[in-house]
Design a protein around this motif. Structure first.
Motif, PDB file in Angstrom:
ATOM      1  N   ASP A  42       1.946  -8.028   5.740  1.00  0.00           N
ATOM      2  CA  ASP A  42       1.734  -9.536   5.775  1.00  0.00           C
ATOM      3  C   ASP A  42       1.608  -9.744   7.275  1.00  0.00           C
ATOM      4  O   ASP A  42       2.095  -9.962   8.226  1.00  0.00           O
ATOM      5  CB  ASP A  42       3.077 -10.104   5.549  1.00  0.00           C
ATOM      6  CG  ASP A  42       3.236 -11.716   5.238  1.00  0.00           C
ATOM      7  OD1 ASP A  42       2.241 -12.212   5.678  1.00  0.00           O
ATOM      8  OD2 ASP A  42       4.245 -11.946   4.781  1.00  0.00           O
ATOM      9  N   ASP A  43       0.146 -10.135   7.159  1.00  0.00           N
ATOM     10  CA  ASP A  43      -0.322 -10.459   8.809  1.00  0.00           C
ATOM     11  C   ASP A  43      -0.335  -9.480   9.534  1.00  0.00           C
ATOM     12  O   ASP A  43      -0.507  -8.230   9.409  1.00  0.00           O
ATOM     13  CB  ASP A  43       0.289 -11.957   9.156  1.00  0.00           C
ATOM     14  CG  ASP A  43      -0.515 -12.963   8.417  1.00  0.00           C
ATOM     15  OD1 ASP A  43      -1.750 -12.792   7.717  1.00  0.00           O
ATOM     16  OD2 ASP A  43       0.130 -14.189   8.459  1.00  0.00           O
ATOM     17  N   GLN A  44       0.615  -9.922  10.737  1.00  0.00           N
ATOM     18  CA  GLN A  44       0.803  -8.562  11.378  1.00  0.00           C
ATOM     19  C   GLN A  44       2.280  -7.945  11.366  1.00  0.00           C
ATOM     20  O   GLN A  44       2.526  -6.871  12.181  1.00  0.00           O
ATOM     21  CB  GLN A  44       0.919  -9.132  13.090  1.00  0.00           C
ATOM     22  CG  GLN A  44      -0.267  -9.715  13.406  1.00  0.00           C
ATOM     23  CD  GLN A  44      -0.251 -10.603  14.767  1.00  0.00           C
ATOM     24  OE1 GLN A  44       0.856 -10.621  15.315  1.00  0.00           O
ATOM     25  NE2 GLN A  44      -1.464 -10.717  15.147  1.00  0.00           N
ATOM     26  N   THR A  45       2.767  -8.129  10.368  1.00  0.00           N
ATOM     27  CA  THR A  45       4.231  -7.418   9.738  1.00  0.00           C
ATOM     28  C   THR A  45       3.968  -6.330   9.001  1.00  0.00           C
ATOM     29  O   THR A  45       3.266  -6.585   8.102  1.00  0.00           O
ATOM     30  CB  THR A  45       5.282  -8.456   9.431  1.00  0.00           C
ATOM     31  OG1 THR A  45       5.288  -9.718  10.221  1.00  0.00           O
ATOM     32  CG2 THR A  45       6.469  -7.829   8.830  1.00  0.00           C
ATOM     33  N   VAL A  46       4.577  -5.248   9.293  1.00  0.00           N
ATOM     34  CA  VAL A  46       4.316  -3.997   8.451  1.00  0.00           C
ATOM     35  C   VAL A  46       5.750  -3.561   7.953  1.00  0.00           C
ATOM     36  O   VAL A  46       6.502  -3.267   9.242  1.00  0.00           O
ATOM     37  CB  VAL A  46       3.503  -2.886   8.825  1.00  0.00           C
ATOM     38  CG1 VAL A  46       3.310  -1.795   8.034  1.00  0.00           C
ATOM     39  CG2 VAL A  46       2.016  -3.424   9.381  1.00  0.00           C
ATOM     40  N   LYS A  47       6.306  -3.423   7.043  1.00  0.00           N
ATOM     41  CA  LYS A  47       7.513  -2.892   6.682  1.00  0.00           C
ATOM     42  C   LYS A  47       7.384  -2.053   5.525  1.00  0.00           C
ATOM     43  O   LYS A  47       6.743  -2.011   4.534  1.00  0.00           O
ATOM     44  CB  LYS A  47       8.676  -4.096   6.411  1.00  0.00           C
ATOM     45  CG  LYS A  47       8.613  -4.737   5.188  1.00  0.00           C
ATOM     46  CD  LYS A  47       9.682  -5.874   5.178  1.00  0.00           C
ATOM     47  CE  LYS A  47       9.370  -6.612   3.965  1.00  0.00           C
ATOM     48  NZ  LYS A  47      10.501  -7.690   3.858  1.00  0.00           N
ATOM     49  N   VAL A  48       8.426  -1.081   5.493  1.00  0.00           N
ATOM     50  CA  VAL A  48       8.593  -0.073   4.284  1.00  0.00           C
ATOM     51  C   VAL A  48       9.555  -0.680   3.373  1.00  0.00           C
ATOM     52  O   VAL A  48      10.529  -1.513   3.528  1.00  0.00           O
ATOM     53  CB  VAL A  48       9.458   1.276   5.069  1.00  0.00           C
ATOM     54  CG1 VAL A  48       9.609   2.152   3.705  1.00  0.00           C
ATOM     55  CG2 VAL A  48       8.796   1.718   5.947  1.00  0.00           C
ATOM     56  N   ILE A  49       9.038  -0.476   2.030  1.00  0.00           N
ATOM     57  CA  ILE A  49       9.592  -0.991   0.957  1.00  0.00           C
ATOM     58  C   ILE A  49       9.671  -0.138  -0.275  1.00  0.00           C
ATOM     59  O   ILE A  49       9.097   1.056  -0.084  1.00  0.00           O
ATOM     60  CB  ILE A  49       8.869  -2.253   0.474  1.00  0.00           C
ATOM     61  CG1 ILE A  49       7.355  -1.956   0.051  1.00  0.00           C
ATOM     62  CG2 ILE A  49       8.809  -3.421   1.328  1.00  0.00           C
ATOM     63  CD1 ILE A  49       6.787  -2.937  -0.616  1.00  0.00           C
ATOM     64  N   ASN A  50      10.435  -0.254  -1.151  1.00  0.00           N
ATOM     65  CA  ASN A  50      10.589   0.753  -2.080  1.00  0.00           C
ATOM     66  C   ASN A  50       9.474   0.610  -3.401  1.00  0.00           C
ATOM     67  O   ASN A  50       9.175  -0.780  -3.508  1.00  0.00           O
ATOM     68  CB  ASN A  50      12.016   1.140  -2.763  1.00  0.00           C
ATOM     69  CG  ASN A  50      12.479  -0.343  -3.316  1.00  0.00           C
ATOM     70  OD1 ASN A  50      12.330  -0.959  -4.064  1.00  0.00           O
ATOM     71  ND2 ASN A  50      13.947  -0.539  -2.930  1.00  0.00           N
ATOM     72  N   VAL A  71       0.918  -1.159   0.124  1.00  0.00           N
ATOM     73  CA  VAL A  71       0.034  -0.074   0.016  1.00  0.00           C
ATOM     74  C   VAL A  71       0.911   1.357  -0.078  1.00  0.00           C
ATOM     75  O   VAL A  71       1.877   1.246   0.602  1.00  0.00           O
ATOM     76  CB  VAL A  71      -0.955   0.088   1.310  1.00  0.00           C
ATOM     77  CG1 VAL A  71      -1.619   1.250   1.333  1.00  0.00           C
ATOM     78  CG2 VAL A  71      -1.733  -1.122   1.441  1.00  0.00           C
ATOM     79  N   PHE A  72       0.590   2.340  -0.901  1.00  0.00           N
ATOM     80  CA  PHE A  72       1.127   3.567  -0.851  1.00  0.00           C
ATOM     81  C   PHE A  72       0.600   4.575   0.292  1.00  0.00           C
ATOM     82  O   PHE A  72      -0.580   4.628   0.299  1.00  0.00           O
ATOM     83  CB  PHE A  72       1.025   4.200  -2.024  1.00  0.00           C
ATOM     84  CG  PHE A  72       1.967   5.602  -2.348  1.00  0.00           C
ATOM     85  CD1 PHE A  72       3.232   5.493  -2.672  1.00  0.00           C
ATOM     86  CD2 PHE A  72       1.309   6.795  -1.991  1.00  0.00           C
ATOM     87  CE1 PHE A  72       3.922   6.518  -2.656  1.00  0.00           C
ATOM     88  CE2 PHE A  72       2.108   7.971  -1.862  1.00  0.00           C
ATOM     89  CZ  PHE A  72       3.298   8.017  -2.176  1.00  0.00           C
ATOM     90  N   GLN A  73       1.647   4.809   1.105  1.00  0.00           N
ATOM     91  CA  GLN A  73       1.078   5.540   2.098  1.00  0.00           C
ATOM     92  C   GLN A  73       1.277   6.900   2.071  1.00  0.00           C
ATOM     93  O   GLN A  73       2.613   7.382   1.988  1.00  0.00           O
ATOM     94  CB  GLN A  73       1.672   5.154   3.633  1.00  0.00           C
ATOM     95  CG  GLN A  73       1.193   3.737   4.108  1.00  0.00           C
ATOM     96  CD  GLN A  73      -0.180   3.749   4.498  1.00  0.00           C
ATOM     97  OE1 GLN A  73      -0.771   4.903   5.156  1.00  0.00           O
ATOM     98  NE2 GLN A  73      -0.720   2.722   4.438  1.00  0.00           N
ATOM     99  N   ILE A  74       0.402   7.975   2.045  1.00  0.00           N
ATOM    100  CA  ILE A  74       0.618   9.391   1.575  1.00  0.00           C
ATOM    101  C   ILE A  74       1.330  10.113   2.478  1.00  0.00           C
ATOM    102  O   ILE A  74       2.366  10.877   2.281  1.00  0.00           O
ATOM    103  CB  ILE A  74      -0.717  10.119   1.363  1.00  0.00           C
ATOM    104  CG1 ILE A  74      -1.504   9.459   0.038  1.00  0.00           C
ATOM    105  CG2 ILE A  74      -0.671  11.430   1.311  1.00  0.00           C
ATOM    106  CD1 ILE A  74      -2.644   9.800  -0.274  1.00  0.00           C
TER     107      ILE A  74
END
Length: 188
Positions: free
Chosen positions: A156-164, A144-147
């Motif tokens: 991914d389930d409970q894991t949230v990580k920043v990606i490019n 998801v793009f976060q403005i």
């Protein structure tokens, strides 16, 4: 049976026999969302139409878009249902662009010239992936793009990580895009 009416000939009613057009991504010609949309609106010849007087008539039909939504959700048909009742997952890479322009050719004649380019241009904001080779199992994740971050996050389930962005649009065999979300640029 469905009735099909033509505005040019209001007294003509044709009986429509059930017919299905493939609206999935199975074809080798479909490699992008634009290819899938063009396939969806392609003119097709329809056999077996008769008038009320039982005369067979040759006709064609074409699906067009009447209105473009603020949020465009493209569902890539990944699961193929067999006549025997089984289901297979279609594993095929689809290249999806960050910017998607809806061609005027996809629009109905009545709205074709009423939509400016900014009303037909979309920006990629999310993707839902299906992981696994089976239609009866696997896992779903999303990017998801976060403005507020001005960047992408992978959930991914409970894991949230920043990606490019490259990690989002890069296709891989282990995860296949299932739902693509685009937001109209004139509303961002």
């Amino acid at each position: 049976m469905k009735h099909l009416r033509f505005p040019m000939a209001p007294k003509t009613t044709l009986l429509m026999k059930k017919s299905r057009k493939n609206k999935d991504i199975q074809s080798d010609k479909i490699c992008t969302p634009q290819d899938a949309l063009e396939s969806l609106v392609a003119r097709e010849s329809v056999q077996g139409y008769t008038t009320k007087t039982k005369q067979e008539v040759e006709i064609s039909r074409r699906v067009t878009l009447e209105k473009l939504p603020p949020l465009l959700v493209l569902h890539l048909k990944r699961f193929i249902y067999e006549k025997t009742g089984g289901c297979q997952k279609l594993i095929k890479n689809i290249e999806y662009p960050v910017d998607l322009e809806i061609s005027k050719e996809l629009l109905s004649p009545g709205v074709k010239n009423k939509n400016f380019k900014c009303h037909r241009t979309y920006w990629f904001v999310a993707v839902v992936y299906h992981h696994g080779n089976s239609a009866t199992g696997g896992q779903y994740t999303t990017d998801v793009f976060q403005i507020g971050l001005n960047g992408w996050q992978r959930i991914d389930d409970q894991t949230v990580k920043v990606i490019n962005q490259y990690q989002v649009v890069k296709t891989t065999a282990e995860r296949t895009a299932y739902l693509l979300y685009y937001r109209r640029v004139d509303l961002v």
